[in-house]
Design an enzyme around this catalytic site. Structure first.
Site, short mmCIF file in Angstrom:
data_model
loop_
_atom_site.label_atom_id
_atom_site.label_comp_id
_atom_site.label_asym_id
_atom_site.label_seq_id
_atom_site.Cartn_x
_atom_site.Cartn_y
_atom_site.Cartn_z
N ASP A 225 -4.90 -3.46 -12.24
CA ASP A 225 -5.82 -4.05 -11.27
C ASP A 225 -7.24 -3.62 -11.68
O ASP A 225 -7.60 -2.45 -11.54
CB ASP A 225 -5.48 -3.55 -9.86
CG ASP A 225 -6.48 -4.02 -8.81
OD1 ASP A 225 -7.50 -4.65 -9.18
OD2 ASP A 225 -6.25 -3.75 -7.62
N GLN A 228 -12.11 -3.18 -9.56
CA GLN A 228 -13.22 -2.24 -9.40
C GLN A 228 -13.70 -1.71 -10.74
O GLN A 228 -14.55 -0.82 -10.77
CB GLN A 228 -12.80 -1.08 -8.47
CG GLN A 228 -12.44 -1.51 -7.06
CD GLN A 228 -13.61 -2.04 -6.26
OE1 GLN A 228 -14.78 -1.78 -6.57
NE2 GLN A 228 -13.33 -2.78 -5.20
N CYS A 391 -8.27 -1.98 3.01
CA CYS A 391 -7.00 -2.52 2.48
C CYS A 391 -6.22 -1.47 1.72
O CYS A 391 -5.56 -1.78 0.72
CB CYS A 391 -7.24 -3.75 1.61
SG CYS A 391 -8.00 -5.11 2.50
#
Lengths: 436, 147
Positions: A225, A228, A391
């Protein structure tokens, strides 16, 4: 810091003076909130957009708007070329080849695309090439305790559909991964190892290469992921040797509605499709269909053309500033945030403390004051931060809180933005009457 | 330094209620009980209703959340004893109207007692749900009774 023109301009960090200049490119930053100049420290949630990106989207609609990958007319050809050039630009930006980049609506869709690819392979779809993605009872999917829900819930669902078991690498008190546990948990049963590059809550930068080495040693696929990280630092996915990665455009100066999925070419060409329909097929009969190779096999239906073009403009903007410089600047801002917040009585920084390398963000728990009240107080001074669980409920539970307040910086933030947030944070507890 | 709107929302009486939490602590039995969760912020609240026939004896509650949601539950606790169920319905409706008034208030807010201090919240759309949490929970209790 100053740079002799044309020599070392892409090394070192940014300076407040340079940031004040490039800030003029961002109209949304030039406004007042409650009578104060806006201090935007919520780029971890979504970034503001420079004029160059807004212009790119508008110019496309003014001059080239047309359907891509169909039609023989000139506008269709122009639109297709711009759309595919955008893919090439983004591919170069993340160290990928053009056919390894799939457009998605956002990172969440990218992660679901991967999970449903595995799911469909587990149902026997995709033929012999796809059996490597098939999961069954006894197989394990490994995530971490520090994930955004987008990198947790799709894997919970995949495990439930296939009978595989979902496990997770726990975090230490400072939010870093328990690497001893990672070594113990990554076994021959592990089929997928998925984790965030940079935590959206703590700013922790996870050890990608070590996790990739452990995962590949047992034949597991690695999903990264990069939401960021891609906006904030140089990213070379091929060098990191991950198998799949996702990111979202709106966190990196682009509009909403566009995300990126990366997959190694040989994997993307074998993974069964997720969304199916027009534009992703070869031959269609009433009984069955053949599918195009990647990336088209994953791009069913009308595509996000203007958004992809705007994302390429965003990437060009970031590259022109220099990703290494942006990373260093944000690292300085992150350290300043943490040092400032940690020095305030009753304020606890979630994640690594002072002196530890981190991304340009910091989340805090304020003793006796709920995050929503903290955020409201800061908003009154024109300071925009994120409040809530970001989240990441399991990570907040691990830290013993239900919500926190996060300040997250980007290339357009100055040291005075950070100082304004620290000054305001220092007044929160007295305003709410929980300290003298 | 602090704007009038912010000071208007966080009045001293609200901050005091958010700390004192009148009615905090659940009883072993209740005539109705409901749990409300605000998934966007994680605030949650359990609301018990205690009746004497058709009249509210008291409410008791537990929860975790921001100062507005906690103060609102505390103020609600002080408002409801002695009200009939019909009157309670009307108070909840009036409070909802106040919260959605965007700072304009309502014509007659006297029936809301001290809870009118929450009027300042109505200027902050994002916080209305915080103020409503306890009231929505009590409304759910009333719906249980109706079944």
């Amino acid at each position: 810091m100053s740079h002799p023109a044309g020599t070392t301009e892409l090394t070192g960090s940014l300076t407040d003076d340079e940031v004040l200049v490039l800030r003029r490119d961002f109209p949304a930053l030039n406004q007042q909130v409650h009578g104060n100049d806006l201090v935007y420290l919520d780029s971890g949630a979504t970034s503001q957009k420079p004029l160059r990106v807004l212009d790119a989207e508008r110019l496309f609609y003014e001059h080239d708007n047309s359907a891509v990958h169909r039609g023989a007319h000139t506008l269709a050809a122009n639109a297709t070329e711009l759309f595919e050039n955008a893919r090439a630009t983004v591919a170069r930006f993340v160290g990928a080849r053009d056919n390894e980049i799939v457009w998605t609506a956002n990172a969440t869709e990218g992660l679901n695309l991967i999970a449903y690819g595995f799911s469909n392979a587990s149902l026997g779809r995709g033929g012999a090439d796809a059996t490597r993605f098939a999961l069954q009872s006894g197989d394990e999917i490994l995530t971490t305790e520090g994930e955004h829900h987008a990198n947790l819930v799709p894997w919970q669902e995949l495990a439930a559909r296939t009978g595989a078991t979902l496990r997770y690498i726990p975090v230490n008190d400072d939010g870093t991964l328990r690497m001893d546990e990672a070594e113990r948990l990554i076994t021959s049963r592990t089929k997928i190892v998925t984790f965030t590059h940079v935590s959206n809550v703590t700013g922790v930068i996870n050890p990608v290469k070590t996790l990739v080495r452990l995962a590949h040693a047992v034949g597991a696929f690695v999903v990264l992921d990069a939401c960021q990280s891609a906006p904030h630092r140089t990213l070379d996915l091929a060098a990191l040797d991950v198998d799949f990665a996702v990111s979202s455009g709106h966190k990196m100066l682009a509009p909403t509605g566009i995300g990126v999925l990366y997959g190694r070419a040989e994997l993307l060409d074998a993974l069964p499709p997720f969304l199916t329909g027009g534009s992703m097929i070869t031959t269609v009969t009433m009984e069955s269909s053949g599918y195009l190779p990647a990336p088209q096999r994953f791009e069913a239906g009308t595509q996000k053309v203007s958004q992809a073009i705007a994302l390429a403009a965003a990437v060009d903007y970031l590259s022109s500033v220099g990703m290494d410089r942006i990373e260093r600047w944000e690292s300085e801002l992150g350290a300043r945030l943490v040092d400032g917040f940690a020095a305030i009585p009753g304020v606890r920084v979630l994640g690594p403390g002072s002196g530890v390398h981190r991304a340009g963000l910091a989340s805090v728990d304020v003793d006796g004051v709920h995050a929503h009240d903290v955020g409201q107080f800061l908003d009154d001074r024109g300071i925009a931060v994120r409040v809530g669980h970001h989240c990441a409920q399991p990570l907040h539970r691990r830290f013993g809180v239900t919500a926190s307040t996060r300040a997250s910086a980007y290339l357009y933030n100055t040291t005075s933005d950070v100082d304004a947030a620290i000054d305001a944070m220092a007044s929160v507890r007295s305003f709410f009457g929980v300290s003298s | 330094m602090t704007s009038g709107d912010l000071a208007g929302m966080y009045q001293q009486v609200i901050l005091e209620h958010s700390r004192e939490k009148h009615g905090f602590g659940l009883h072993s039995e209740a005539d109705a009980s409901s749990h409300q969760l605000n998934p966007t912020c994680g605030d949650e609240l359990t609301m018990q209703l205690h009746l004497d026939g058709d009249v509210v004896r008291s409410i008791s509650w537990e929860g975790a959340g921001c100062s507005i949601s906690m103060a609102s539950a505390s103020l609600l606790h002080d408002l409801v004893p002695g009200l009939t169920i019909a009157e309670l319905h009307a108070r909840i409706g009036l409070f909802r109207e106040l919260m959605h008034s965007k700072g304009a208030g309502v014509d007659d807010d006297e029936p809301l007692g001290d809870a009118v201090v929450l009027e300042g919240v109505s200027k902050y759309m994002a916080r209305v749900k915080c103020a409503m949490l306890a009231w929505v929970a009590l409304e759910a209790d009333l719906a249980q009774l109706a079944k």
